[in-house]
Design a protein around this motif. Structure first.
Motif, PDB file in Angstrom:
ATOM      1  N   ILE A  49      26.751 -13.610 -40.725  1.00  0.00           N
ATOM      2  CA  ILE A  49      26.100 -12.486 -40.405  1.00  0.00           C
ATOM      3  C   ILE A  49      24.524 -12.803 -40.452  1.00  0.00           C
ATOM      4  O   ILE A  49      23.919 -13.784 -40.792  1.00  0.00           O
ATOM      5  CB  ILE A  49      26.324 -11.346 -41.362  1.00  0.00           C
ATOM      6  CG1 ILE A  49      25.854 -11.738 -43.020  1.00  0.00           C
ATOM      7  CG2 ILE A  49      27.707 -11.012 -41.414  1.00  0.00           C
ATOM      8  CD1 ILE A  49      25.665 -10.671 -44.060  1.00  0.00           C
ATOM      9  N   ALA A  50      23.672 -11.758 -39.883  1.00  0.00           N
ATOM     10  CA  ALA A  50      22.281 -12.008 -39.883  1.00  0.00           C
ATOM     11  C   ALA A  50      21.768 -11.826 -41.284  1.00  0.00           C
ATOM     12  O   ALA A  50      22.253 -10.963 -41.964  1.00  0.00           O
ATOM     13  CB  ALA A  50      21.728 -10.963 -38.999  1.00  0.00           C
ATOM     14  N   ALA A  51      20.461 -12.407 -41.640  1.00  0.00           N
ATOM     15  CA  ALA A  51      20.261 -12.416 -42.972  1.00  0.00           C
ATOM     16  C   ALA A  51      19.583 -10.916 -43.093  1.00  0.00           C
ATOM     17  O   ALA A  51      19.157 -10.387 -42.205  1.00  0.00           O
ATOM     18  CB  ALA A  51      18.994 -13.289 -43.348  1.00  0.00           C
ATOM     19  N   GLU A  70      17.515  -7.766 -43.673  1.00  0.00           N
ATOM     20  CA  GLU A  70      16.253  -7.232 -43.118  1.00  0.00           C
ATOM     21  C   GLU A  70      15.306  -6.256 -43.826  1.00  0.00           C
ATOM     22  O   GLU A  70      14.294  -6.826 -44.212  1.00  0.00           O
ATOM     23  CB  GLU A  70      16.352  -6.482 -41.634  1.00  0.00           C
ATOM     24  CG  GLU A  70      17.100  -7.463 -40.674  1.00  0.00           C
ATOM     25  CD  GLU A  70      17.211  -6.798 -39.360  1.00  0.00           C
ATOM     26  OE1 GLU A  70      16.787  -5.604 -39.450  1.00  0.00           O
ATOM     27  OE2 GLU A  70      17.309  -7.490 -38.318  1.00  0.00           O
ATOM     28  N   SER A  75      17.237 -20.598 -37.001  1.00  0.00           N
ATOM     29  CA  SER A  75      17.965 -19.261 -37.096  1.00  0.00           C
ATOM     30  C   SER A  75      18.636 -19.430 -38.425  1.00  0.00           C
ATOM     31  O   SER A  75      19.084 -20.312 -38.980  1.00  0.00           O
ATOM     32  CB  SER A  75      18.574 -18.698 -35.991  1.00  0.00           C
ATOM     33  OG  SER A  75      19.706 -19.674 -36.167  1.00  0.00           O
ATOM     34  N   GLU A  76      18.144 -18.016 -39.174  1.00  0.00           N
ATOM     35  CA  GLU A  76      18.956 -17.925 -40.420  1.00  0.00           C
ATOM     36  C   GLU A  76      19.904 -16.966 -40.524  1.00  0.00           C
ATOM     37  O   GLU A  76      19.827 -15.977 -39.967  1.00  0.00           O
ATOM     38  CB  GLU A  76      17.988 -17.474 -41.558  1.00  0.00           C
ATOM     39  CG  GLU A  76      18.642 -17.174 -42.879  1.00  0.00           C
ATOM     40  CD  GLU A  76      17.675 -16.801 -43.861  1.00  0.00           C
ATOM     41  OE1 GLU A  76      17.817 -16.146 -45.088  1.00  0.00           O
ATOM     42  OE2 GLU A  76      16.302 -17.052 -43.735  1.00  0.00           O
ATOM     43  N   GLN A  77      21.223 -17.474 -40.874  1.00  0.00           N
ATOM     44  CA  GLN A  77      22.398 -16.412 -40.962  1.00  0.00           C
ATOM     45  C   GLN A  77      22.940 -16.893 -42.377  1.00  0.00           C
ATOM     46  O   GLN A  77      22.564 -17.757 -43.180  1.00  0.00           O
ATOM     47  CB  GLN A  77      23.531 -17.135 -40.194  1.00  0.00           C
ATOM     48  CG  GLN A  77      23.444 -16.717 -38.682  1.00  0.00           C
ATOM     49  CD  GLN A  77      24.257 -17.223 -37.574  1.00  0.00           C
ATOM     50  OE1 GLN A  77      25.113 -18.135 -37.862  1.00  0.00           O
ATOM     51  NE2 GLN A  77      24.535 -16.058 -36.586  1.00  0.00           N
ATOM     52  N   TRP A  78      23.693 -15.797 -42.786  1.00  0.00           N
ATOM     53  CA  TRP A  78      24.551 -15.938 -44.057  1.00  0.00           C
ATOM     54  C   TRP A  78      25.859 -16.088 -43.903  1.00  0.00           C
ATOM     55  O   TRP A  78      26.529 -15.432 -42.964  1.00  0.00           O
ATOM     56  CB  TRP A  78      24.290 -14.809 -44.997  1.00  0.00           C
ATOM     57  CG  TRP A  78      22.754 -14.737 -45.404  1.00  0.00           C
ATOM     58  CD1 TRP A  78      21.718 -15.645 -45.095  1.00  0.00           C
ATOM     59  CD2 TRP A  78      22.220 -14.201 -46.367  1.00  0.00           C
ATOM     60  NE1 TRP A  78      20.614 -15.126 -45.635  1.00  0.00           N
ATOM     61  CE2 TRP A  78      20.937 -14.271 -46.887  1.00  0.00           C
ATOM     62  CE3 TRP A  78      22.959 -12.850 -47.357  1.00  0.00           C
ATOM     63  CZ2 TRP A  78      20.245 -13.791 -47.799  1.00  0.00           C
ATOM     64  CZ3 TRP A  78      22.064 -12.638 -48.287  1.00  0.00           C
ATOM     65  CH2 TRP A  78      20.705 -12.630 -48.369  1.00  0.00           C
ATOM     66  N   ARG A  83      30.526  -8.195 -45.173  1.00  0.00           N
ATOM     67  CA  ARG A  83      29.547  -8.305 -44.033  1.00  0.00           C
ATOM     68  C   ARG A  83      28.537  -6.882 -43.888  1.00  0.00           C
ATOM     69  O   ARG A  83      27.641  -7.140 -43.327  1.00  0.00           O
ATOM     70  CB  ARG A  83      30.422  -8.633 -42.867  1.00  0.00           C
ATOM     71  CG  ARG A  83      31.141  -7.201 -42.378  1.00  0.00           C
ATOM     72  CD  ARG A  83      32.159  -7.626 -41.165  1.00  0.00           C
ATOM     73  NE  ARG A  83      31.264  -8.349 -40.115  1.00  0.00           N
ATOM     74  CZ  ARG A  83      31.409  -9.067 -39.132  1.00  0.00           C
ATOM     75  NH1 ARG A  83      32.807  -9.541 -38.963  1.00  0.00           N
ATOM     76  NH2 ARG A  83      30.563  -9.481 -38.029  1.00  0.00           N
TER      77      ARG A  83
END
Length: 260
Positions: A33-35, A37, A234-237, A244
């Motif tokens: 998932i996206a970091a 925000e 790019s940063e994802q987790w 999620r």
């Protein structure tokens, strides 16, 4: 298909094994998932996500598992071993046959080693700590003069406290700090920022491993994956599928599991 739980507090035998990941892979039952925000998402991550540790596995694979006690820091040179303890004790032990007086023990309560490596016969320590709201860090060089003498000095100042490090190529040492990744050119003794996220300090980053051309980072609150994106990352987790949605009021995860 066998499943094993890696939820706290009962880890069982499976907790020591974890699971192996190749570059770009996501554990079965998990999601990338996206970091987060906003502040609410970050707080949810801190409240809901479990700690994970990354370590080297066979080939270019990375093993993820619940945290285990860190092994002692030590660097082996051709004629001896240097060991560094978290309390600032540094010990140089020559190999058998070397002059006994070449060894030494140094105790410095202000030194907090987090990672160590060797380059050109010298030993480099990434050290630092958080103190009174300040996050201090440095690269300390143990420069070899001869068989019996060393010159010890701070080679570089870091803008955050280091947590772990990994070699990348012959002369580069990538240091994980509380706020990002920094590449240290050991030959030139220069640093270059690779990725920065000031909010990482709340996650307490603790372990680092290369994953293909990117990096996996284990923290006290989940797993971070950095992948090349142009000249940056790019940063994802990586999180269990049921985690999620890091947002209130659904901020809660069932026991996190790995399947294999």
């Amino acid at each position: 298909m066998a499943c094993f739980a890696l939820a706290w507090p009962a880890l069982g035998a499976a907790g020591a094994h974890g699971i192996s990941l190749g570059a770009g892979e996501v554990p079965k039952g998990w999601a990338a998932i996206a970091a987060p925000e906003d502040a609410a998402q970050w707080q949810c991550a801190i409240d809901a996500l479990r700690p994970w540790q990354v370590s080297a596995d066979d080939g270019e694979r990375v093993r993820i598992a619940p945290p285990q006690p860190a092994p002692p820091l030590q660097v082996a040179l051709a004629d001896g071993v240097m060991r560094a303890a978290g309390d600032g004790r540094i010990e140089w032990t020559p190999r058998q046959g070397a002059a006994a007086k070449a060894g030494f023990v140094l105790s410095n309560a202000d030194l907090r080693p987090k990672a160590a490596t060797e380059f050109g016969g010298d030993v480099f320590l990434a050290e630092g700590r958080s103190h009174d709201g300040r996050h201090e860090g440095a690269i300390v060089r143990f420069e070899r003069r001869d068989a019996q003498r060393w010159r010890i000095h701070r080679a570089l100042e870091l803008d955050a406290t280091p947590a772990a490090a990994a070699r990348s190529g012959e002369r580069d040492w990538v240091v994980l700090t509380q706020t990002g990744l920094v590449a240290i050119d050991l030959a030139a003794q220069r640093q270059r920022p690779l990725h920065r996220n000031p909010r990482w300090a709340r996650l307490q980053p603790q372990s680092l491993q290369a994953s293909g051309a990117g990096w996996l980072i284990g923290t006290a609150h989940g797993l971070i994956r950095l992948q090349p994106f142009g000249e940056h990352y790019s940063e994802q987790w990586l999180v269990p599928e049921n985690c999620r949605r890091l947002a209130a009021p659904q901020c809660g995860c069932r026991p996190q599991r790995l399947e294999r």
